[in-house]
Design an enzyme around this catalytic site. Structure first.
Site, short mmCIF file in Angstrom:
data_model
loop_
_atom_site.label_atom_id
_atom_site.label_comp_id
_atom_site.label_asym_id
_atom_site.label_seq_id
_atom_site.Cartn_x
_atom_site.Cartn_y
_atom_site.Cartn_z
N GLU A 298 9.53 1.21 10.69
CA GLU A 298 10.58 2.21 10.43
C GLU A 298 9.90 3.55 10.58
OE1 GLU A 298 13.71 1.82 9.82
OE2 GLU A 298 13.89 -0.30 9.30
N CYS B 234 13.59 10.78 6.89
CA CYS B 234 13.49 10.27 8.26
C CYS B 234 14.80 10.47 9.00
CB CYS B 234 13.12 8.80 8.23
SG CYS B 234 14.21 7.84 7.18
N LYS C 53 0.85 -1.19 0.00
CA LYS C 53 0.00 0.00 0.00
C LYS C 53 0.89 1.24 0.00
CE LYS C 53 -1.91 2.85 2.75
NZ LYS C 53 -1.76 4.07 1.92
N GLU D 3 9.49 15.98 15.05
CA GLU D 3 9.93 15.83 13.67
C GLU D 3 9.15 16.80 12.78
OE1 GLU D 3 8.79 12.19 11.62
OE2 GLU D 3 10.83 12.06 10.84
P1 NAD Z 1 2.28 8.37 7.79
O1 NAD Z 1 2.47 7.59 9.03
O2 NAD Z 1 1.29 9.45 7.77
O3 NAD Z 1 1.88 7.40 6.58
C1 NAD Z 1 2.68 6.30 6.23
C2 NAD Z 1 1.80 5.26 5.57
O4 NAD Z 1 0.87 4.78 6.54
C3 NAD Z 1 0.97 5.78 4.40
O5 NAD Z 1 0.90 4.79 3.41
C4 NAD Z 1 -0.39 6.00 5.03
O6 NAD Z 1 -1.46 5.91 4.12
C5 NAD Z 1 -0.45 4.87 6.03
N1 NAD Z 1 -1.36 5.11 7.16
C6 NAD Z 1 -1.72 6.28 7.71
N2 NAD Z 1 -2.56 6.07 8.74
C7 NAD Z 1 -2.73 4.73 8.83
C8 NAD Z 1 -3.46 3.89 9.70
N3 NAD Z 1 -4.20 4.38 10.70
N4 NAD Z 1 -3.38 2.55 9.52
C9 NAD Z 1 -2.61 2.03 8.55
N5 NAD Z 1 -1.91 2.78 7.67
C10 NAD Z 1 -1.95 4.12 7.83
O7 NAD Z 1 3.73 8.90 7.38
P2 NAD Z 1 4.10 9.80 6.12
O8 NAD Z 1 3.69 11.20 6.38
O9 NAD Z 1 3.64 9.12 4.88
O10 NAD Z 1 5.70 9.69 6.12
C11 NAD Z 1 6.51 10.47 6.88
C12 NAD Z 1 6.99 9.71 8.09
O11 NAD Z 1 7.68 8.52 7.67
C13 NAD Z 1 8.01 10.47 8.90
O12 NAD Z 1 7.72 10.34 10.26
C14 NAD Z 1 9.32 9.80 8.56
O13 NAD Z 1 10.32 9.95 9.52
C15 NAD Z 1 8.90 8.39 8.39
N6 NAD Z 1 9.89 7.65 7.60
C16 NAD Z 1 10.69 6.75 8.25
C17 NAD Z 1 11.67 6.06 7.54
C18 NAD Z 1 12.57 5.07 8.21
O14 NAD Z 1 13.20 4.28 7.51
N7 NAD Z 1 12.67 5.06 9.54
C19 NAD Z 1 11.82 6.29 6.17
C20 NAD Z 1 10.99 7.22 5.54
C21 NAD Z 1 10.02 7.89 6.27
#
Ligand code: NAD
Length: 499
Positions: free
Chosen positions: A268, A303, A192, A402
């Site tokens: 992650e 991230c 997804k 963040e």
């Molecule tokens: P997000 O948590 O809003 O969304 C991530 C994914 O989760 C999306 O596909 C979203 O549709 C899905 N999602 C959202 N709510 C959900 C729920 N209740 N149940 C299941 N799925 C759900 O994050 P974002 O804004 O897309 O990405 C940014 C974040 O990702 C930052 O915090 C960043 O640090 C983190 N990130 C971490 C790494 C790592 O390797 N540690 C790498 C890249 C990004």
């Protein structure tokens, strides 16, 4: 070719591009069962980009059923590792062969500069798939030293059906870190992508089929976090969820696993990584350039961004002058112009979030030393200047949360021990860096830092061969390297009586 001609040609190519917008389930493109779609807006212009199939629980059920049927059929899960290797190698070749199209999709969807999509995102995606393809037929199982009359085998088996939920900042790379080891190990996958960046993943599915990955093994289901992501994480027939995204969503994913079938969860999540610069480091120009790119690359939507600059008091002003000189060269511009090094923020909501953190920093008494504003508003897109805060203290919101944008929070310290204390005093523990000319200090500080990745005299060194992931609330488990297989395989012990 001049920069302008180049830029026109990328715009022309964007015009000519056919966007795939459906879900990909069981080897074919399908609309969502409800017929619902969600809108993607081009972050560079604020103009509509595409209407994309919006999956709900029924579409997730259908994708999981396809993945389960494929897994049980053995069409992929029971292939020899060398056979899977050949197919995944072909997949990597196809990604390379479609470099320009995939890069364009990535830039249109996220606003990142085309030069980065071409040089970083797509090549790193292909290399990742290729590396796991190469790895899978070189891993041996074990025979335990149990004694003469028994034989105990320790073997790895694929987990089964895995759901991968990924973010928007590096849509292809984040997906590849899951796809590579998940498929190499013989699992079936339901991916997804983020609702903010679904286009490249949807196209990738087609390349997977062209490479020879059997129908149902690789499914892509675009949709919102709620309901699609939640339905996947709650699903009773999903054996594992590999998640990359925010810590807040990671917390929900763990709950969904607990509320359903105790599926294996790997996370992650976010970061607020400290970049510690000591006065004894010999090449402050180098450190300053790295400090700037550690926070401004990819518009700060990283991230592992070095979002907290911890700099020793006596060099702070001179060092910030140098960081500022680099920031000045990173003028936000049209992502489709090959000269642009800082593109657009992914959407209006994220831009507003970044700007509200800038306001919060000012309110709490930090000083904007550089940048701080929205720019290029006339383009209709979402651009924020590279921003450097001075005078940040460890309790301020911009020192703890963040931001996920091009905003650097500078904190000064006097002693190494003070720097370590500040560095570790956040809930995150993804990355950290220390710049020093002392070998002893380098070792002492890197041991003391509570982070999954520590850089010494560099920032964002990267290779698929090393694990990546976080301590504390930055996550559970590791992407990349052979360690990633731990997340996607079960260990089985088989006793054989030899008497
Ligand atoms: P997000 O948590 O809003 O969304 C991530 C994914 O989760 C999306 O596909 C979203 O549709 C899905 N999602 C959202 N709510 C959900 C729920 N209740 N149940 C299941 N799925 C759900 O994050 P974002 O804004 O897309 O990405 C940014 C974040 O990702 C930052 O915090 C960043 O640090 C983190 N990130 C971490 C790494 C790592 O390797 N540690 C790498 C890249 C990004």
């Amino acid at each position: 070719m001049s920069a302008e001609t180049n830029s026109i040609s990328w715009h022309d190519r964007a015009q000519a591009l056919t966007l795939r917008t459906q879900a990909f389930i069981g080897g074919r493109y399908v609309d969502s069962i409800s017929g619902a779609t969600f809108a993607r807006v081009n972050p560079a212009t604020g103009q509509p980009l595409a209407q994309v199939a919006a999956a709900d629980t029924r579409d997730i059920d259908s994708a999981v059923a396809a993945a389960r049927a494929a897994f049980e059929s053995g069409s992929w899960s029971k292939q020899s590792p060398s056979a899977r290797k050949k197919v995944l190698q072909k997949f990597a070749e196809l990604i390379d062969a479609n470099l320009e199209e995939l890069a364009l999709l990535e830039t249109l969807d996220t606003g990142k500069p085309i030069r980065d999509s071409l040089a970083v995102d797509v090549p790193a995606t292909a290399r990742c798939i290729q590396w796991y393809a190469e790895a899978i037929d070189k891993i041996y199982d074990e025979v335990a030293p149990t004694g003469h009359d028994t034989l105990a085998l320790i073997t790895r088996e694929p987990l089964g059906v895995i759901g991968a939920i990924v973010p928007w900042n590096f849509p292809l790379i984040m997906a590849a870190w899951k796809i590579g080891p998940i498929l190499a190990a013989g699992n079936s996958l339901v991916l997804k992508p983020s609702e903010k960046s679904p286009l490249s993943a949807i196209r990738l599915a087609e390349l997977a089929i062209e490479a020879g990955i059997p129908d149902g093994v690789f499914n892509v289901v675009p949709g919102l976090g709620l309901p699609a992501g939640k339905a996947l994480a709650l699903h009773m027939d999903v054996d594992g969820i590999a998640f990359t995204g925010s810590t807040a969503t990671g917390r929900s994913i763990m709950q969904y696993a607990g509320q359903s079938n105790l599926k294996r969860v790997s996370l992650e999540c976010g970061g607020k990584s400290p970049n510690i610069v000591l006065a004894d480091y010999g090449d402050l120009d180098r450190a300053a350039t790295a400090a700037a790119f550690a926070i401004f690359f990819n518009q700060g939507e990283m991230c592992s961004a070095g979002s907290r600059l911890l700099v020793q008091a006596e060099i702070k002003d001179a060092f910030l002058d140098k960081v500022q000189n680099v920031a000045r060269t990173l003028v936000p511009g049209d992502p489709l112009d090959p000269q642009t090094r800082l593109g657009a923020i992914v959407d209006e909501g994220q831009m507003k979030r970044v700007l509200s953190y800038i306001d919060s920093g000012k309110r709490e008494g930090a000083a904007v030393r550089f940048g701080g504003k929205r720019v290029r508003e006339e383009s209709g897109g979402f651009y924020v200047e590279p921003t450097v805060f001075d005078g940040v203290t460890p309790r301020m919101q911009i020192a703890r949360e963040e931001i996920f944008g091009p905003v650097l929070s500078t904190i000064t310290f006097k002693t190494v021990d003070e720097a370590i204390k500040i560095a570790n005093d956040v809930v995150y523990g993804l990355a950290a860096a220390v710049w020093t000319s002392s070998l002893t200090t380098a070792h002492r500080v890197s041991r003391a830092l509570r982070a999954g990745v520590v850089y010494v005299n560099c920032y964002d060194a990267d290779d698929i061969t090393v694990p990546f992931g976080g301590f504390k609330q930055s996550g559970i488990g590791r992407d990349k390297s052979l360690h990633a297989f731990d997340k996607y395989t079960e260990l089985k012990t088989t006793w054989i009586d030899l008497t």
